[in-house]
Each structure stands twice: as structure tokens, then as C-alpha cells.
Design an enzyme around this catalytic site. Structure first.
Site, short mmCIF file in Angstrom:
data_model
loop_
_atom_site.label_atom_id
_atom_site.label_comp_id
_atom_site.label_asym_id
_atom_site.label_seq_id
_atom_site.Cartn_x
_atom_site.Cartn_y
_atom_site.Cartn_z
N ARG A 97 0.93 -1.25 -0.02
CA ARG A 97 0.16 0.04 0.20
C ARG A 97 0.93 1.34 -0.26
O ARG A 97 0.30 2.35 -0.36
CB ARG A 97 -0.99 0.04 0.99
CG ARG A 97 -2.27 -1.01 0.60
CD ARG A 97 -3.04 -1.29 1.66
NE ARG A 97 -2.74 -2.43 2.65
CZ ARG A 97 -3.17 -2.97 3.52
NH1 ARG A 97 -4.03 -2.13 4.14
NH2 ARG A 97 -2.95 -4.07 4.02
N GLU A 120 4.33 -12.75 13.43
CA GLU A 120 3.78 -13.39 14.38
C GLU A 120 4.25 -14.96 14.44
O GLU A 120 4.43 -15.71 15.49
CB GLU A 120 2.28 -13.29 14.42
CG GLU A 120 1.73 -13.47 16.07
CD GLU A 120 0.23 -13.29 15.84
OE1 GLU A 120 -0.13 -12.73 14.91
OE2 GLU A 120 -0.28 -13.64 16.56
P1 AMP Z 1 3.15 -3.60 11.56
O1 AMP Z 1 4.23 -4.32 10.74
O2 AMP Z 1 2.44 -4.64 12.56
O3 AMP Z 1 3.20 -2.29 11.76
O4 AMP Z 1 1.76 -3.65 10.31
C1 AMP Z 1 1.86 -2.72 9.31
C2 AMP Z 1 1.38 -3.55 7.92
O5 AMP Z 1 0.28 -4.05 8.21
C3 AMP Z 1 0.92 -2.21 6.92
O6 AMP Z 1 1.76 -2.39 5.85
C4 AMP Z 1 -0.53 -2.38 7.05
O7 AMP Z 1 -0.91 -2.25 5.58
C5 AMP Z 1 -0.99 -3.79 7.45
N1 AMP Z 1 -1.97 -3.55 8.65
C6 AMP Z 1 -1.56 -3.87 9.91
N2 AMP Z 1 -2.74 -3.61 10.54
C7 AMP Z 1 -3.77 -3.29 9.94
C8 AMP Z 1 -5.13 -2.83 10.21
N3 AMP Z 1 -5.75 -2.71 11.28
N4 AMP Z 1 -5.83 -2.35 9.01
C9 AMP Z 1 -5.14 -2.37 7.76
N5 AMP Z 1 -3.87 -2.62 7.60
C10 AMP Z 1 -2.97 -3.21 8.66
#
Ligand code: AMP
Length: 180
Positions: A64, A101
């Protein structure tokens, strides 16, 4: 940060409960791309940050970050460079493995796309636990010696990712902070 835009984003971004799995509140950023006026305001706001930090290259994280990154790069007449998942980029690449995870993932960037004196802004739609952004930080730290800037549309602040990324001495901009 632009308060009027923050209010609009909080109102307009669709939140879908229990997607892709039960318990997740999915922030659907395609509600932004469906609305040209808000999309323009988002790109303008990210461009203000781009000028503030004298950014020379925009980096988008797959997938994205590829939606907003090129628009900001184009508006500021600077290059766009992708960070992609494992095995998608040709030529000489730099890699960073990171923990999920369950299991591991890997992100990659083309080695010669970033120069030592580049001031980069990394764009993604959202930061949650920070796993993806921190892996990107580690990947880029080996390429440029300048301070890095990370921009997100949404910061799920209670999941702690932005706090960890800030502790690594990065500039962080997020247009809205919401509970994840
Ligand atoms: P993180 O690595 O845990 O910071 O997750 C970030 C990535 O996961 C981003 O690229 C987001 O597109 C996706 N993501 C994580 N949680 C969500 C959420 N609640 N809604 C939409 N996309 C999410």
C-alpha cells in the site's frame, strides 16, 4: 498537522471489524483513493513533510506504500524507489529478514537505488506493531547515513510501532492516530 484533514480522515476511513481475521479492526485506506479530494489533500500534506525534511527520494513499502508513494514523489519531482517482498526485484539487492507472529518474512531493495547522502521518506499506509517499518529502517540504515523520515496515513498508536521507530532516532509523521 492539518486538523481539518485529520477530522475528515477520521470520518471517511472505513473501518471493517474482524477482517482478515476475528478481532482485527481493518482500516480500509481505499476509502481515501475513492475520494479524489481527500487523496489530493493527503498527497499535499505528505508533500509538506517532504519539503520540511528536504527529502531527495521517496520509498514505498509493498503493497500500500505503492499507492501513495509515487503520487508524493511525482508532486515533488523526486524519484520513487520500492521496497518489495522477497524475490521480486532484479539485479543487486539488499535484504532484511524479519520476524512475524508466526515465521519470518523478508524485504528487499535495489542496492544502487539509494545513495549515501540521500534523505529518504519511507511511506506506508499504516503502522501497527512496527515490524515492517523497523525492518525497512534496518535495510536503509546500510544505504544512507542521513536521518530517515517515515510517513503513515494511520498510526495504531496503542500497538507501539511508532514509539519504537521514534526511539531509533527517525522522524515520524502520521496523519491520524487511532486505536488498533
Ligand atoms: P506492522 O508491521 O505490524 O506495523 O503492520 C503494518 C502493515 O500491516 C501495514 O503495511 C498495513 O498495511 C498492515 N496492517 C496492519 N494492521 C492493519 C489494520 N488494522 N488495518 C489495515 N492494515 C493493517
Amino acid at each position: 498537522m492539518n486538523k481539518r484533514l485529520q477530522n475528515k480522515l477520521e470520518k471517511e476511513i472505513r473501518v471493517i471489524p474482524d477482517f482478515p481475521i476475528k478481532g482485527i479492526l481493518f482500516q480500509d485506506i481505499f476509502s481515501i483513493t475513492e475520494n479524489p479530494k481527500i487523496l489530493k489533500d493527503v498527497v499535499n500534506e505528505l508533500s509538506i513533510q517532504c519539503k520540511k525534511y528536504k527529502i531527495t527520494k521517496i520509498i514505498g513499502i509493498e503493497a500500500r506504500g505503492f499507492i501513495f508513494g509515487p503520487l508524493v514523489a511525482q508532486k515533488n519531482s523526486i524519484p520513487f524507489v520500492p521496497i518489495r517482498k522477497k524475490g521480486k526485484l532484479p539485479g543487486k539487492i539488499m535484504k532484511k529478514k524479519y520476524k512475524l507472529e508466526y515465521g519470518y518474512d523478508q524485504i528487499e531493495i535495489q542496492k544502487y537505488s539509494i545513495l549515501d547522502n540521500d534523505k529518504v521518506m519511507v511511506i506506508d499506509d499504516l503502522i501497527a506493531t512496527g515490524g515492517t517499518a523497523i525492518a525497512s529502517y534496518k535495510l536503509l540504515r546500510g544505504l544512507t547515513s542521513k536521518k530517515l523520515t517515515f510517513s503513515f496515513i494511520i498510526d495504531l498508536y496503542n500497538l507501539g510501532g511508532s514509539k519504537k521507530l521514534k526511539a531509533l532516532n527517525n522522524n515520524i509523521c502520521s496523519l491520524i492516530k487511532v486505536k488498533g
